[in-house]
Design an enzyme around this catalytic site. Sequence first.
Site, PDB file in Angstrom:
ATOM      1  N   GLY A 155     -12.561 -13.442  -3.121  1.00 34.00           N
ATOM      2  CA  GLY A 155     -13.422 -12.416  -2.516  1.00 34.00           C
ATOM      3  C   GLY A 155     -13.321 -11.150  -3.343  1.00 34.00           C
ATOM      4  O   GLY A 155     -12.918 -11.180  -4.516  1.00 34.00           O
ATOM      5  N   ILE A 157     -11.263  -8.608  -3.330  1.00 35.02           N
ATOM      6  CA  ILE A 157      -9.939  -8.208  -3.851  1.00 35.02           C
ATOM      7  C   ILE A 157      -9.512  -9.168  -4.966  1.00 35.02           C
ATOM      8  O   ILE A 157      -8.972  -8.744  -5.996  1.00 35.02           O
ATOM      9  CB  ILE A 157      -8.887  -8.145  -2.721  1.00 35.02           C
ATOM     10  CG1 ILE A 157      -9.316  -7.128  -1.656  1.00 35.02           C
ATOM     11  CG2 ILE A 157      -7.516  -7.756  -3.284  1.00 35.02           C
ATOM     12  CD1 ILE A 157      -8.432  -7.085  -0.410  1.00 35.02           C
ATOM     13  N   ARG A 177     -13.562 -20.834  -1.404  1.00 35.34           N
ATOM     14  CA  ARG A 177     -14.475 -21.648  -0.597  1.00 35.34           C
ATOM     15  C   ARG A 177     -15.849 -21.724  -1.251  1.00 35.34           C
ATOM     16  O   ARG A 177     -16.504 -22.726  -1.250  1.00 35.34           O
ATOM     17  CB  ARG A 177     -14.615 -21.042   0.810  1.00 35.34           C
ATOM     18  CG  ARG A 177     -13.512 -21.454   1.755  1.00 35.34           C
ATOM     19  CD  ARG A 177     -13.620 -20.722   3.059  1.00 35.34           C
ATOM     20  NE  ARG A 177     -13.584 -19.269   2.851  1.00 35.34           N
ATOM     21  CZ  ARG A 177     -13.482 -18.361   3.803  1.00 35.34           C
ATOM     22  NH1 ARG A 177     -13.454 -18.747   5.065  1.00 35.34           N
ATOM     23  NH2 ARG A 177     -13.439 -17.081   3.539  1.00 35.34           N
ATOM     24  N   THR A 236      -0.242 -10.498  -1.972  1.00 29.96           N
ATOM     25  CA  THR A 236      -0.613  -9.208  -1.370  1.00 29.96           C
ATOM     26  C   THR A 236      -1.557  -9.447  -0.189  1.00 29.96           C
ATOM     27  O   THR A 236      -2.194  -8.511   0.284  1.00 29.96           O
ATOM     28  CB  THR A 236      -1.343  -8.300  -2.393  1.00 29.96           C
ATOM     29  OG1 THR A 236      -2.453  -9.024  -2.926  1.00 29.96           O
ATOM     30  CG2 THR A 236      -0.436  -7.850  -3.507  1.00 29.96           C
ATOM     31  N   ARG A 238      -1.380 -12.057   3.128  1.00 38.33           N
ATOM     32  CA  ARG A 238      -0.633 -12.049   4.389  1.00 38.33           C
ATOM     33  C   ARG A 238       0.584 -12.951   4.211  1.00 38.33           C
ATOM     34  O   ARG A 238       0.501 -14.024   3.590  1.00 38.33           O
ATOM     35  CB  ARG A 238      -1.484 -12.578   5.547  1.00 38.33           C
ATOM     36  CG  ARG A 238      -2.477 -11.576   6.122  1.00 38.33           C
ATOM     37  CD  ARG A 238      -1.792 -10.415   6.858  1.00 38.33           C
ATOM     38  NE  ARG A 238      -2.742  -9.483   7.442  1.00 38.33           N
ATOM     39  CZ  ARG A 238      -3.235  -8.400   6.827  1.00 38.33           C
ATOM     40  NH1 ARG A 238      -2.884  -8.119   5.590  1.00 38.33           N
ATOM     41  NH2 ARG A 238      -4.073  -7.597   7.460  1.00 38.33           N
ATOM     42  N   GLU A 267       7.062  -9.656   9.276  1.00 30.91           N
ATOM     43  CA  GLU A 267       7.260  -8.234   8.983  1.00 30.91           C
ATOM     44  C   GLU A 267       7.753  -7.499  10.212  1.00 30.91           C
ATOM     45  O   GLU A 267       7.273  -7.795  11.313  1.00 30.91           O
ATOM     46  CB  GLU A 267       5.940  -7.612   8.508  1.00 30.91           C
ATOM     47  CG  GLU A 267       5.559  -8.121   7.140  1.00 30.91           C
ATOM     48  CD  GLU A 267       4.235  -7.562   6.629  1.00 30.91           C
ATOM     49  OE1 GLU A 267       3.755  -6.547   7.162  1.00 30.91           O
ATOM     50  OE2 GLU A 267       3.692  -8.146   5.692  1.00 30.91           O
ATOM     51  N   HIS A 285       4.540  -3.960   2.237  1.00 29.94           N
ATOM     52  CA  HIS A 285       3.131  -3.964   2.660  1.00 29.94           C
ATOM     53  C   HIS A 285       2.422  -2.652   2.276  1.00 29.94           C
ATOM     54  O   HIS A 285       1.976  -1.897   3.140  1.00 29.94           O
ATOM     55  CB  HIS A 285       3.023  -4.233   4.174  1.00 29.94           C
ATOM     56  CG  HIS A 285       1.680  -4.837   4.553  1.00 29.94           C
ATOM     57  ND1 HIS A 285       1.517  -5.705   5.613  1.00 29.94           N
ATOM     58  CD2 HIS A 285       0.446  -4.692   4.019  1.00 29.94           C
ATOM     59  CE1 HIS A 285       0.246  -6.059   5.711  1.00 29.94           C
ATOM     60  NE2 HIS A 285      -0.419  -5.442   4.748  1.00 29.94           N
ATOM     61  N   GLY A 287      -0.238  -2.553   0.021  1.00 28.90           N
ATOM     62  CA  GLY A 287      -1.507  -2.857  -0.652  1.00 28.90           C
ATOM     63  C   GLY A 287      -2.535  -1.738  -0.579  1.00 28.90           C
ATOM     64  O   GLY A 287      -3.129  -1.358  -1.585  1.00 28.90           O
TER      65      GLY A 287
HETATM   66  C1  GLV Z   1      -3.945  -4.653   4.983  1.00 30.93           C
HETATM   67  O1  GLV Z   1      -3.087  -5.469   4.908  1.00 30.93           O
HETATM   68  C2  GLV Z   1      -5.261  -4.923   5.417  1.00 30.93           C
HETATM   69  O2  GLV Z   1      -5.565  -6.057   5.811  1.00 30.93           O
HETATM   70  O3  GLV Z   1      -6.087  -4.007   5.389  1.00 30.93           O
END
Ligand code: GLV
Length: 321
Positions: A155, A157, A177, A236, A238, A267, A285, A287
């Site tokens: 996607g 990111i 996908r 980065t 989940r 977490e 976490h 990101g």
């Molecule tokens: C951060 O982890 C988000 O999903 O925005």
Amino acid sequence: MSRIFVTGRVPEVALEKLRAAHEVDAWTGPESISREELLTRVAGADAVVSLLTERIDAELLDVAGPQLKVIANVAVGYDNIDVPACTDRGVIATNTPGVLTEATADIALGLILSVTRRLGEGERLIRSGQPWKWGMFFLLGSSLHGKTLGIIGMGSIGQATARRAKAFGMEIVYQSRSALAAEVVAELGARRVDLDELLATSDVISLHCPYGPATHHLIGAEQLAAMKNSAYLINTARGPIIDEAAVATALQEGHIAGAGLDVFENEPDVHLRLLELDNVALVPHLGSATIETRTAMATLAADNALAVLGNEPPLTPINAR
Ligand code: GLV
């Protein structure tokens, strides 16, 4: 005037937007709101602006009441939300795609550099006060130029990470996908492969897929065994997309060379064996953690809540009413 509950601290600019038109209650404690407090405070809300640390499930939606119109999550990932439960109750759920793409890709590249060039190890060494000096074989890492980056989940990111990796001279393969648009393929020179080929051929693997039942422990002992012994795993996305215990074992036993993790299965806990290992870069976490990005995320979530309360279509919906 509607009632909005904000489940945690968000940038003031977003609160001001909400307060300009509605009555706003917000949790401002230094820790995440407790479940008990959350359930008390959402009662009677027309909109909830939620953080990813809060579980938005059927119980919460029922406690909030039938007037609830929108859950505006301040995150792109929405595995904290039971979306079908929202849809069943006519509640619109929204997330914040787009605005955190570049910041998250930066952290993916940061982790790749950190683990392949042993930056954390070097810093820990200096801070420990141990003597060191330049040496031909001192803290040698692994180069990126000419290596293959395998991206799982292509996607926005994933694509932004690929773009950066390409600038570092890496070849890109991806598993996704859907296939990329022709112009993106041309720009990145990215090749779509299946998971088996990606695991077997990548020098670095970076995860950018959403978390859900289909991606739970997508990377476990079997997939780690299929990776090159010299390969690195970056997450980065989940935490539960990887089996953290299996990653710790693979790192300890040398099945893979290293890992860079921004997200964790439970977490804020981190698997204890990972803490003992030098060949893993660990960050908490981060990101989307820039001032600009968090401001944009909170503002987009506020705009989503305001749109739904004003009977307008939300900007970035997850479901339809
Ligand atoms: C951060 O982890 C988000 O999903 O925005």
